[in-house]
Design a protein around this motif. Sequence first.
Motif, PDB file in Angstrom:
ATOM      1  N   LYS A 130      33.529 -23.121 -40.766  1.00  0.00           N
ATOM      2  CA  LYS A 130      32.505 -22.491 -39.926  1.00  0.00           C
ATOM      3  C   LYS A 130      33.053 -21.236 -39.252  1.00  0.00           C
ATOM      4  N   GLU A 131      34.255 -21.332 -38.709  1.00  0.00           N
ATOM      5  CA  GLU A 131      34.839 -20.191 -38.020  1.00  0.00           C
ATOM      6  C   GLU A 131      35.194 -19.078 -38.997  1.00  0.00           C
ATOM      7  N   ALA A 132      35.691 -19.425 -40.186  1.00  0.00           N
ATOM      8  CA  ALA A 132      35.983 -18.409 -41.193  1.00  0.00           C
ATOM      9  C   ALA A 132      34.712 -17.667 -41.593  1.00  0.00           C
ATOM     10  N   ARG A 133      33.642 -18.400 -41.802  1.00  0.00           N
ATOM     11  CA  ARG A 133      32.372 -17.767 -42.156  1.00  0.00           C
ATOM     12  C   ARG A 133      31.890 -16.850 -41.032  1.00  0.00           C
ATOM     13  N   ARG A 134      32.076 -17.260 -39.800  1.00  0.00           N
ATOM     14  CA  ARG A 134      31.676 -16.407 -38.683  1.00  0.00           C
ATOM     15  C   ARG A 134      32.456 -15.091 -38.689  1.00  0.00           C
ATOM     16  N   LEU A 135      33.746 -15.180 -38.982  1.00  0.00           N
ATOM     17  CA  LEU A 135      34.574 -13.977 -39.000  1.00  0.00           C
ATOM     18  C   LEU A 135      34.225 -13.059 -40.176  1.00  0.00           C
ATOM     19  N   LEU A 171      40.066 -20.166 -50.174  1.00  0.00           N
ATOM     20  CA  LEU A 171      39.487 -20.817 -49.002  1.00  0.00           C
ATOM     21  C   LEU A 171      38.185 -21.538 -49.322  1.00  0.00           C
ATOM     22  N   GLY A 172      37.728 -21.431 -50.568  1.00  0.00           N
ATOM     23  CA  GLY A 172      36.487 -22.086 -50.952  1.00  0.00           C
ATOM     24  C   GLY A 172      35.245 -21.394 -50.419  1.00  0.00           C
ATOM     25  N   LEU A 173      35.340 -20.077 -50.191  1.00  0.00           N
ATOM     26  CA  LEU A 173      34.219 -19.312 -49.644  1.00  0.00           C
ATOM     27  C   LEU A 173      33.612 -18.437 -50.735  1.00  0.00           C
ATOM     28  N   ASP A 174      32.304 -18.403 -50.806  1.00  0.00           N
ATOM     29  CA  ASP A 174      31.589 -17.595 -51.791  1.00  0.00           C
ATOM     30  C   ASP A 174      31.416 -16.193 -51.241  1.00  0.00           C
ATOM     31  N   ILE A 175      32.175 -15.227 -51.773  1.00  0.00           N
ATOM     32  CA  ILE A 175      32.143 -13.866 -51.253  1.00  0.00           C
ATOM     33  C   ILE A 175      30.790 -13.207 -51.465  1.00  0.00           C
ATOM     34  N   GLY A 176      29.966 -13.772 -52.321  1.00  0.00           N
ATOM     35  CA  GLY A 176      28.624 -13.237 -52.524  1.00  0.00           C
ATOM     36  C   GLY A 176      27.776 -13.249 -51.269  1.00  0.00           C
ATOM     37  N   ALA A 177      28.149 -14.059 -50.298  1.00  0.00           N
ATOM     38  CA  ALA A 177      27.413 -14.101 -49.032  1.00  0.00           C
ATOM     39  C   ALA A 177      27.667 -12.861 -48.189  1.00  0.00           C
ATOM     40  N   TRP A 178      28.675 -12.073 -48.544  1.00  0.00           N
ATOM     41  CA  TRP A 178      29.048 -10.903 -47.746  1.00  0.00           C
ATOM     42  C   TRP A 178      29.224  -9.691 -48.671  1.00  0.00           C
TER      43      TRP A 178
END
Length: 207
Positions: A130-135, A171-178
């Motif tokens: 959650k915090e990584a996504r916020r950043l 980190l398992g984050l989809d960069i397509g969101a940004w």
Amino acid sequence: MYTAYLADTPNGRKIAIALEKLELPYRVQSVDLGAGEQHTPAFLRLNPNGKIPVLVNDHDGSTLFESNAILFHLATRHDGLIPADTAGRDTVLQWLFLQAASIGPMLGQLWWFRHASPTPNEQALARYTKEARRLYDVIERRLAVTPFVAGDAYTVADIACWTWLVTHDELGLDIGAWPAVAAWLDKVGARPAVRRGLVRTAEPAHV
């Protein structure tokens, strides 16, 4: 001539990238973190905190630790990676502090709980995700209105943030969101000095 004590981590990569961009002579002294070389008495004399990176000026023997302190030191002594005016430097500093205080620690914790923790901890994963996504959201909003993190020019703020934010897959984050972050990651990653710095940082450990 500098000696850069590095490992192939986001904070280690920063220094080689900056040295390559500034075209400064340096040699890499790779530190094997897995073997604990950062905790040896010899290394602790360079950095009592037992962390990489460390930059040693071979001419006068002066030593610097903390990656963003090293970036600021290099940028303020050599043209090319920080504005000359006070307002521009203040802008770079605030993003350097954000990276050191928030982006690095939060993404580092997320990486740890995804890949290194001996015990699964879903609560920690949820918190740091959650915090990584916020950043990433913070940087997305910034890059939606300016081409680089600290403004119109590429600076050490981009180097500091790029080496961490480019780890989104790990980190398992989809960069397509940004999309703005994704475009900036590609743009910075294509810079020749960035490519050279990544190669230098990946040299085998041999302290």
